[in-house]
Motif scaffolding. Sequence first.
Motif, PDB file in Angstrom:
ATOM      1  N   ASP A  81       0.901  -1.200   0.023  1.00  0.00           N
ATOM      2  CA  ASP A  81       0.098  -0.093  -0.128  1.00  0.00           C
ATOM      3  C   ASP A  81       0.899   1.283  -0.031  1.00  0.00           C
ATOM      4  O   ASP A  81       0.685   2.336  -0.604  1.00  0.00           O
ATOM      5  CB  ASP A  81      -0.796  -0.104   1.159  1.00  0.00           C
ATOM      6  N   TYR A  82       2.009   1.151   0.684  1.00  0.00           N
ATOM      7  CA  TYR A  82       2.755   2.342   0.526  1.00  0.00           C
ATOM      8  C   TYR A  82       3.512   2.426  -0.426  1.00  0.00           C
ATOM      9  O   TYR A  82       3.812   3.712  -1.154  1.00  0.00           O
ATOM     10  CB  TYR A  82       3.952   2.126   1.780  1.00  0.00           C
ATOM     11  N   ILE A  83       3.861   1.301  -1.159  1.00  0.00           N
ATOM     12  CA  ILE A  83       4.533   1.601  -2.648  1.00  0.00           C
ATOM     13  C   ILE A  83       3.268   2.141  -3.362  1.00  0.00           C
ATOM     14  O   ILE A  83       3.608   3.164  -4.394  1.00  0.00           O
ATOM     15  CB  ILE A  83       5.083   0.264  -3.045  1.00  0.00           C
ATOM     16  N   ARG A  84       2.170   1.459  -3.512  1.00  0.00           N
ATOM     17  CA  ARG A  84       1.311   1.833  -4.461  1.00  0.00           C
ATOM     18  C   ARG A  84       0.678   3.456  -4.203  1.00  0.00           C
ATOM     19  O   ARG A  84       0.516   4.145  -5.290  1.00  0.00           O
ATOM     20  CB  ARG A  84      -0.181   1.094  -4.240  1.00  0.00           C
ATOM     21  N   THR A  85       0.632   3.890  -3.314  1.00  0.00           N
ATOM     22  CA  THR A  85       0.384   5.094  -2.989  1.00  0.00           C
ATOM     23  C   THR A  85       1.608   6.332  -2.930  1.00  0.00           C
ATOM     24  O   THR A  85       1.506   7.445  -2.692  1.00  0.00           O
ATOM     25  CB  THR A  85      -0.284   5.545  -1.447  1.00  0.00           C
ATOM     26  N   GLY A  86       2.670   5.624  -3.161  1.00  0.00           N
ATOM     27  CA  GLY A  86       3.626   6.646  -3.213  1.00  0.00           C
ATOM     28  C   GLY A  86       4.369   7.020  -2.298  1.00  0.00           C
ATOM     29  O   GLY A  86       5.339   8.073  -2.364  1.00  0.00           O
ATOM     30  N   VAL A  87       3.919   6.502  -0.975  1.00  0.00           N
ATOM     31  CA  VAL A  87       4.650   7.002   0.374  1.00  0.00           C
ATOM     32  C   VAL A  87       6.113   6.595   0.237  1.00  0.00           C
ATOM     33  O   VAL A  87       6.818   7.366   0.574  1.00  0.00           O
ATOM     34  CB  VAL A  87       3.825   6.384   1.416  1.00  0.00           C
ATOM     35  N   TYR A  88       6.619   5.416  -0.078  1.00  0.00           N
ATOM     36  CA  TYR A  88       7.592   5.038  -0.470  1.00  0.00           C
ATOM     37  C   TYR A  88       7.851   4.852  -1.941  1.00  0.00           C
ATOM     38  O   TYR A  88       6.955   4.182  -2.632  1.00  0.00           O
ATOM     39  CB  TYR A  88       8.035   3.747   0.272  1.00  0.00           C
ATOM     40  N   LYS A  89       9.042   5.094  -2.439  1.00  0.00           N
ATOM     41  CA  LYS A  89       9.433   4.914  -4.111  1.00  0.00           C
ATOM     42  C   LYS A  89       9.652   3.535  -4.117  1.00  0.00           C
ATOM     43  O   LYS A  89       9.158   2.976  -5.290  1.00  0.00           O
ATOM     44  CB  LYS A  89      10.248   5.882  -4.354  1.00  0.00           C
ATOM     45  N   LYS A  90      10.418   2.989  -3.234  1.00  0.00           N
ATOM     46  CA  LYS A  90      10.818   1.459  -3.364  1.00  0.00           C
ATOM     47  C   LYS A  90      10.686   0.936  -2.115  1.00  0.00           C
ATOM     48  O   LYS A  90      10.553   1.500  -0.888  1.00  0.00           O
ATOM     49  CB  LYS A  90      12.243   1.424  -3.567  1.00  0.00           C
ATOM     50  N   ASP A  91      10.390  -0.496  -2.180  1.00  0.00           N
ATOM     51  CA  ASP A  91      10.462  -1.269  -1.051  1.00  0.00           C
ATOM     52  C   ASP A  91      11.969  -1.182  -0.350  1.00  0.00           C
ATOM     53  O   ASP A  91      12.835  -1.568  -0.831  1.00  0.00           O
ATOM     54  CB  ASP A  91      10.497  -2.711  -1.448  1.00  0.00           C
ATOM     55  N   PRO A  92      12.005  -0.600   0.796  1.00  0.00           N
ATOM     56  CA  PRO A  92      13.337  -0.329   1.414  1.00  0.00           C
ATOM     57  C   PRO A  92      13.977  -1.696   1.935  1.00  0.00           C
ATOM     58  O   PRO A  92      15.203  -1.715   2.189  1.00  0.00           O
ATOM     59  CB  PRO A  92      12.951   0.344   2.830  1.00  0.00           C
ATOM     60  N   PHE A  93      13.318  -2.847   1.867  1.00  0.00           N
ATOM     61  CA  PHE A  93      14.083  -3.974   2.119  1.00  0.00           C
ATOM     62  C   PHE A  93      14.532  -4.693   0.817  1.00  0.00           C
ATOM     63  O   PHE A  93      15.434  -5.663   0.898  1.00  0.00           O
ATOM     64  CB  PHE A  93      13.124  -5.016   2.606  1.00  0.00           C
ATOM     65  N   ALA A  94      14.050  -4.027  -0.342  1.00  0.00           N
ATOM     66  CA  ALA A  94      14.709  -4.563  -1.544  1.00  0.00           C
ATOM     67  C   ALA A  94      15.826  -3.792  -2.152  1.00  0.00           C
ATOM     68  O   ALA A  94      16.798  -4.035  -2.925  1.00  0.00           O
ATOM     69  CB  ALA A  94      13.608  -4.743  -2.586  1.00  0.00           C
ATOM     70  N   GLU A  95      15.690  -2.359  -1.839  1.00  0.00           N
ATOM     71  CA  GLU A  95      16.757  -1.317  -2.458  1.00  0.00           C
ATOM     72  C   GLU A  95      16.892  -0.277  -1.339  1.00  0.00           C
ATOM     73  O   GLU A  95      16.096   0.078  -0.532  1.00  0.00           O
ATOM     74  CB  GLU A  95      16.323  -0.572  -3.521  1.00  0.00           C
TER      75      GLU A  95
END
Length: 343
Positions: A248-262
Amino acid sequence: ADTPNDARIAREFGAEGIGLCRTEHMFFNPERISAVREMIMAENAEQRGRALKKILPMQREDFIGILKAMAGLPVTIRLLDPPLHEFLPHEDSELRDLAAKIGTTLEHLKQVRESLFEVNPMLGHRGSRLGISFPEIYQAQARAIVEAACELRKQGVKAMPEIMLPLIGERKEFDILAAQIREVAAAVFKERGIKVPFTIGTMIEVPRACVVADQIGAVAEFFSFGTNDLTQMTYGISRDDSGKFLPDYIRTGVYKKDPFAELDPVGVGELMRIAIERGRKANRKLKIGICGEHGGDPASVKLCHRLGLDYVSCSPYRIPVARLAAAQAAIEASQKQAAFKDV
């Protein structure tokens, strides 16, 4: 890489060492888990010591195989990190079998299991905290590592162990545990009539460690960023549970990337920058790398280059991608430098 076979595969892919060898993975072997559980269920240091005597030769053989496969290259071995409850049986039937093996009652083992329960084990009794509470565990592991290195040196194999203390957040923790390791090593060298070089460093994964990196760096010989835990603790998000809401955070643009992936360059990256700057100010020879999952992500590898890390480590099969990203980072840096000179 946690096994000799993993080490061989890594070397074939072009690895220049092992940045993370996790000793706890060796404990889950069916032939060993009983001895490990006996160690955990021990009521005092004497009982724990008896169980560790069974585990020590097993670990020593593991380290001989891994160090031999990586002959001439450094191998960073992390001492026991996860909370002890992870090694305990979940079913009463398994507890009953364990009680019969170690000569105690099912009720007693249930009490011990309940005493080890933690509401948030990620922030609980794990890592170097285990070494402080149960020093004989880390001492036994250190003995296994040093004995393995001595054995290989006698065979003419150049073993290069680096002993890593996980979850250090305070210099005093490091001082106590490192002194115990050096004492064990000195005893082994005297017994074996041979000395081998080794280093002692820490995994930087507690945000506090980044802030006091000058204090820890003054006594540690290397830093290795455990970016999985550093990300969890910086964000206050559990990597194991975040799948429920992180999309949901990625979809809504709160986070640009998954912080656990990048790797997050702004928050986590800034903590790393602080730690690198302060650590190297205290110790110019400090070797620094990362050993989290981010080590195989191209964007994260390039960030590590910009931060001035010496190396990244990743799983064996991600090495080709990491090497390519490292090469691209070096080229990009040289191009920027050339452009700056032209201006």
